[in-house]
Scaffold this motif. Sequence first.
Motif, mmCIF file in Angstrom:
data_model
loop_
_atom_site.group_PDB
_atom_site.id
_atom_site.type_symbol
_atom_site.label_atom_id
_atom_site.label_comp_id
_atom_site.label_asym_id
_atom_site.label_seq_id
_atom_site.Cartn_x
_atom_site.Cartn_y
_atom_site.Cartn_z
ATOM 1 N N ALA A 1 1.114 -1.444 -0.206
ATOM 2 C CA ALA A 1 0.024 0.053 0.221
ATOM 3 C C ALA A 1 0.668 1.124 -0.342
ATOM 4 O O ALA A 1 0.731 2.360 -0.719
ATOM 5 C CB ALA A 1 -1.149 0.260 1.084
ATOM 6 N N LEU A 2 1.922 1.275 1.180
ATOM 7 C CA LEU A 2 2.889 2.389 0.726
ATOM 8 C C LEU A 2 3.877 2.864 -0.711
ATOM 9 O O LEU A 2 3.675 3.644 -0.919
ATOM 10 C CB LEU A 2 4.217 2.581 1.898
ATOM 11 N N ARG A 3 3.900 1.228 -1.035
ATOM 12 C CA ARG A 3 4.436 1.430 -2.068
ATOM 13 C C ARG A 3 4.149 2.044 -3.547
ATOM 14 O O ARG A 3 4.090 3.419 -4.229
ATOM 15 C CB ARG A 3 5.156 0.407 -2.699
ATOM 16 N N GLU A 4 2.230 2.018 -3.701
ATOM 17 C CA GLU A 4 2.444 2.278 -3.969
ATOM 18 C C GLU A 4 1.064 3.689 -4.370
ATOM 19 O O GLU A 4 1.028 4.347 -5.185
ATOM 20 C CB GLU A 4 0.366 1.496 -3.966
ATOM 21 N N PHE A 5 0.992 3.904 -3.059
ATOM 22 C CA PHE A 5 0.805 5.856 -2.750
ATOM 23 C C PHE A 5 1.818 6.059 -3.535
ATOM 24 O O PHE A 5 1.255 7.375 -4.030
ATOM 25 C CB PHE A 5 0.723 6.015 -1.231
ATOM 26 N N PHE A 6 2.890 5.990 -2.870
ATOM 27 C CA PHE A 6 4.181 6.264 -3.442
ATOM 28 C C PHE A 6 5.145 6.435 -4.555
ATOM 29 O O PHE A 6 5.528 7.295 -6.115
ATOM 30 C CB PHE A 6 6.045 6.438 -2.778
ATOM 31 N N VAL A 7 4.104 5.751 -5.609
ATOM 32 C CA VAL A 7 4.713 5.186 -7.024
ATOM 33 C C VAL A 7 3.790 5.680 -8.159
ATOM 34 O O VAL A 7 4.028 6.337 -8.506
ATOM 35 C CB VAL A 7 4.716 4.070 -7.340
ATOM 36 N N LYS A 8 2.339 6.135 -7.274
ATOM 37 C CA LYS A 8 0.446 6.058 -8.606
ATOM 38 C C LYS A 8 0.351 7.640 -7.345
ATOM 39 O O LYS A 8 0.369 8.552 -8.680
ATOM 40 C CB LYS A 8 0.089 5.254 -8.294
ATOM 41 N N LEU B 1 1.325 9.461 -5.475
ATOM 42 C CA LEU B 1 1.705 11.316 -4.757
ATOM 43 C C LEU B 1 2.724 11.914 -6.230
ATOM 44 O O LEU B 1 2.341 13.304 -5.983
ATOM 45 C CB LEU B 1 3.307 10.707 -3.922
ATOM 46 N N PRO B 2 2.841 11.131 -7.163
ATOM 47 C CA PRO B 2 3.772 12.150 -8.349
ATOM 48 C C PRO B 2 1.703 12.318 -9.212
ATOM 49 O O PRO B 2 2.442 13.702 -9.550
ATOM 50 C CB PRO B 2 4.092 10.870 -9.352
ATOM 51 N N VAL B 3 0.712 11.888 -8.763
ATOM 52 C CA VAL B 3 0.140 12.203 -9.786
ATOM 53 C C VAL B 3 -0.504 14.117 -9.171
ATOM 54 O O VAL B 3 -1.180 14.460 -9.445
ATOM 55 C CB VAL B 3 -1.399 11.503 -9.476
ATOM 56 N N PHE B 4 -0.555 13.054 -7.264
ATOM 57 C CA PHE B 4 -0.590 14.865 -6.459
ATOM 58 C C PHE B 4 0.025 16.194 -6.758
ATOM 59 O O PHE B 4 -0.634 16.731 -7.185
ATOM 60 C CB PHE B 4 -0.549 13.768 -4.928
ATOM 61 N N VAL C 1 -5.911 9.729 -9.622
ATOM 62 C CA VAL C 1 -5.790 8.915 -9.990
ATOM 63 C C VAL C 1 -6.374 7.177 -9.918
ATOM 64 O O VAL C 1 -5.287 7.017 -10.742
ATOM 65 C CB VAL C 1 -4.893 8.455 -8.256
ATOM 66 N N THR C 2 -7.366 6.760 -9.616
ATOM 67 C CA THR C 2 -8.282 6.146 -10.200
ATOM 68 C C THR C 2 -8.578 6.153 -11.663
ATOM 69 O O THR C 2 -8.244 5.117 -12.224
ATOM 70 C CB THR C 2 -9.782 6.104 -9.907
#
Length: 183
Positions: A47-54, A56-59, A142-143
């Motif tokens: 879950a953390l990896r998905e947040f930082f890879v997907k 956060l960059p979009v944000f 993101v979705t």
Amino acid sequence: MVLTATTLIYVAAIAPPAARQSSTVIDRRTFLQWPAPKAVAREAWSALREFFVKALPVFVLITFVAAVLDRVGIIDAMGSVLGPLMNLFNLPADAALTVVLASIRKDGIALLTADGGVAATLSPVQVLVVVYLAGVLLPCLVTAFTVAREVSMRWALTMMARQAGAAIGFAIVIAWSGTLLFG
């Protein structure tokens, strides 16, 4: 209640016939058991990896683009161009900017109350319409990006257009029926 009702109507309208016929019965019973610490750690790390890879960059990209658009005056221009469209929803033109920004970034709804914002001039029905539009006009970006990458860009755009159309239709019904019922 409004969101639940409109969501159920929307899903009933767009669900393919095969989805309406499917069964959710599970053949065998499942028993609860304590999770293994390694499994919990693996899921947390995933879950953390998905947040930082997907996410956060979009944000960061959305924030950067919004800052540039604001700096060059495009955000205010969008608000003035979209202002007359707010009449469709029985909203003042001042609500346009909040709806647009909060549709893109859900925390943009804070603009509704910022610095004596638009909320002070709105009726409760109008606040409901602004919050409804801001929440459902566009899906989480993101979705949408994930759907575009995993399915196709065309499918993601179709999904977003269908959702926006339904949101606009429901918001118009909410706005005008609320105004008729509650004045």
